[in-house]
Design a protein around this motif. Structure first.
Motif, PDB file in Angstrom:
ATOM      1  N   LEU A  13      39.154  38.792  25.957  1.00 16.61           N
ATOM      2  CA  LEU A  13      38.680  39.579  27.491  1.00 16.61           C
ATOM      3  C   LEU A  13      38.124  37.787  27.620  1.00 16.61           C
TER       4      LEU A  13
ATOM      5  N   LEU B 194      38.718  35.758  31.474  1.00 21.67           N
ATOM      6  CA  LEU B 194      37.413  36.099  32.437  1.00 21.67           C
ATOM      7  C   LEU B 194      36.272  34.756  32.756  1.00 21.67           C
TER       8      LEU B 194
ATOM      9  N   ASN C  64      35.940  34.666  36.485  1.00 24.90           N
ATOM     10  CA  ASN C  64      34.767  35.789  36.370  1.00 24.90           C
ATOM     11  C   ASN C  64      34.365  35.580  37.310  1.00 24.90           C
TER      12      ASN C  64
ATOM     13  N   LYS D  89      34.800  38.838  41.267  1.00 27.23           N
ATOM     14  CA  LYS D  89      35.191  40.591  41.714  1.00 27.23           C
ATOM     15  C   LYS D  89      36.367  41.039  41.513  1.00 27.23           C
TER      16      LYS D  89
ATOM     17  N   LYS E  22      38.408  40.717  38.429  1.00 24.14           N
ATOM     18  CA  LYS E  22      37.957  41.986  37.813  1.00 24.14           C
ATOM     19  C   LYS E  22      39.077  43.053  38.440  1.00 24.14           C
ATOM     20  N   SER E  23      38.513  43.213  40.141  1.00 22.03           N
ATOM     21  CA  SER E  23      39.510  44.474  40.434  1.00 22.03           C
ATOM     22  C   SER E  23      41.583  44.854  40.300  1.00 22.03           C
TER      23      SER E  23
ATOM     24  N   LEU F  73      42.664  42.871  37.843  1.00 24.02           N
ATOM     25  CA  LEU F  73      42.955  43.523  36.807  1.00 24.02           C
ATOM     26  C   LEU F  73      42.866  45.206  36.189  1.00 24.02           C
ATOM     27  N   LEU F  74      41.736  45.170  36.645  1.00 25.47           N
ATOM     28  CA  LEU F  74      41.304  46.470  36.830  1.00 25.47           C
ATOM     29  C   LEU F  74      42.442  47.630  36.817  1.00 25.47           C
TER      30      LEU F  74
ATOM     31  N   LEU G 180      38.441  48.274  29.784  1.00 27.46           N
ATOM     32  CA  LEU G 180      38.916  47.752  31.074  1.00 27.46           C
ATOM     33  C   LEU G 180      38.349  48.976  31.991  1.00 27.46           C
TER      34      LEU G 180
ATOM     35  N   ARG H 274      34.353  48.421  30.502  1.00 33.60           N
ATOM     36  CA  ARG H 274      33.544  47.244  31.464  1.00 33.60           C
ATOM     37  C   ARG H 274      33.030  47.021  32.781  1.00 33.60           C
ATOM     38  N   PHE H 275      34.728  47.618  33.204  1.00 33.95           N
ATOM     39  CA  PHE H 275      34.678  47.045  34.810  1.00 33.95           C
ATOM     40  C   PHE H 275      34.639  47.888  36.403  1.00 33.95           C
TER      41      PHE H 275
ATOM     42  N   GLU I 149      30.888  47.777  37.562  1.00 32.57           N
ATOM     43  CA  GLU I 149      30.922  47.248  38.813  1.00 32.57           C
ATOM     44  C   GLU I 149      31.892  46.819  39.774  1.00 32.57           C
TER      45      GLU I 149
END
Length: 452
Positions: free
Chosen positions: A324, A328, A332, A334, A337-338, A340-341, A403, A406-407, A410
């Protein structure tokens, strides 16, 4: 079956399943003598079993000379190397494996000969190809003609196949690394020779020494192939990281046996279910160092699997975090990541940048969102659709768990309860097994046969 090439999986019996993949590849191998096999690239994410798969292909070909194909395996490592040293290393590996095959000497597969020893063998066995190649390599080295050295080395399999009227299979593991780790500078300073992959432009079309290429970073690998070998020269061979349920269960028993880990028939089913028949995941769970590990009870299995997903020190977490991080580090923030999740959770459909902007309330322009999505796809974390604006999460349950762990806290503000997820899966599995046992019992009552 002989195993001259030491397989990274360890005990050869740990490689189970893959019947479909081997059936396709065996047909492809059988066509090489008739010059009907095009070069291939294995497309699969990290820890899908690509390396052991191609190593097994090498060993199968080496074990049966009657197949008429001499295998050559070369791992392009993530180590900086000076150009002429790399050329010599490549050639010595090829020549040694060729001699090993001809002489049936397993030792030479893992312990390559020096140029001096290769030349001595060539003289002793009237092999002018080997003698002439070594003389040319040394002459060009003395003159500083490093491009000529590499040409002699990389063309060797095709040249030998043409002159000797035989066939070779050139297996290049981690092919993308050739663009990042080979330097013209002796101290490996400055920029690497990114275009070195282009050396295989014409060789990738060879029908007498076809190539079988792999790489751990699919997006990067396919970019290299598209840029330097041209699309279509290597046929794509897709390989899932997951086994069938039956093969996954077999893997559980094998890893438990060789790892001397106690399990029961019931917990073997649970491990296979929670690990989604992913052999790497299974191996991590059975071999991990979780101090309270107990794979003989349902709770013990759940706690051990949860440790492998959630503890940053576990092999599974470290492997995926490394994977990852490469992407990332570039994206890198938010929103990336949002997205991706979200895509991972809803991997049953394609999403456009406009869809995601509306669904997630992203305060970025459509073009900015698309740029981040493209970077995620190039990092092998999401898929792209037919059109340029379609993006989709990977249908990869293992990645989804990583994922979420990890996320999710957050992004959503609360940590996922993966233990609860696992408990529900175990409950469903137990219920299904109870129904199956009931059906079998009634079948036995009706037939009077209880031998099952």
């Amino acid at each position: 079956m002989q195993y001259p090439l030491i397989e990274k999986i360890g005990n050869p019996e740990l490689l189970v399943g893959r019947e479909k993949e081997f059936r396709i590849i065996d047909k492809w191998l059988s066509l090489i003598p008739n010059r009907m096999s095009k070069s291939k690239v294995i497309v699969a994410r990290r820890k899908s079993g690509k390396t052991v798969f191609v190593q097994r292909i090498f060993n199968k070909l080496w074990s049966d000379p009657n197949l008429g194909v001499i295998p050559f395996y070369f791992d392009i490592a993530e180590n900086q190397a000076w150009y002429p040293d790399f050329a010599i290393d490549y050639y010595c590996s090829f020549a040694s494996q060729y001699i090993a095959f001809i002489q049936r000497d397993e030792q030479l597969v893992n312990k390559p000969l020096s140029l001096k020893k290769i030349r001595e063998y060539g003289l002793a066995n009237s092999n002018e190809l080997l003698v002439d190649d070594v003389d040319l390599l040394l002459e060009n080295q003395e003159m500083g003609l490093h491009d000529s050295m590499w040409k002699t080395a990389c063309h060797a399999p095709h040249r030998f196949a043409a002159v000797l009227k035989t066939r070779f299979l050139v297996i290049l593991d981690e092919f993308q690394n050739i663009t990042q780790y080979i330097y013209r500078d002796e101290k490996c300073e400055g920029k690497p020779i990114e275009s070195l992959a282009g050396s295989f432009h014409s060789l990738s079309e060879s029908k007498i020494a076809p190539m079988l290429v792999t790489g751990s970073y699919v997006g990067w690998l396919l970019q290299v192939i598209a840029k330097y070998l041209e699309a279509g020269r290597l046929k794509h061979f897709y390989m899932s990281p997951y086994l069938t349920q039956d093969a996954g269960l077999q893997a559980v028993y094998k890893y438990a046996e060789f790892g001397q880990e106690a399990i029961t028939n019931e917990t073997a089913l649970m491990i296979n279910q929670l690990c989604m028949a992913d052999p790497f995941f299974i191996s991590c769970v059975i071999e991990n160092q979780y101090e309270d590990k107990d794979l003989t009870t349902a709770d013990g299995v759940i706690n051990t699997v949860n440790y492998e997903i959630s503890d940053r020190r576990s092999e599974m977490s470290e492997t995926w975090n490394e994977y990852l991080q490469l992407t990332l580090d570039k994206v890198n923030e938010k929103y990336a990541k949002s997205m991706l999740l979200h895509l991972s959770k809803h991997a049953d459909r394609y999403w456009t940048p406009k869809d995601l902007k509306e669904e997630l309330g992203i305060d970025l322009s459509i073009d900015q969102i698309k740029k981040r999505l493209v970077q995620l796809s190039e990092g092998d974390l999401i898929d792209r659709g037919v059109s340029d604006i379609q993006f989709k999460g990977l249908s990869d349950g293992t990645l989804n768990l990583i994922l979420r762990n990890r996320f999710e806290e957050e992004i959503d503000g609360f940590a996922p309860d993966l233990k609860d997820v696992f408990q529900k899966q175990i409950k469903t599995l137990t219920s299904e097994n109870s129904k199956l046992r009931g059906l079998l019992y009634h079948q036995c009552e009706r037939t009077g046969d209880y031998s099952a």
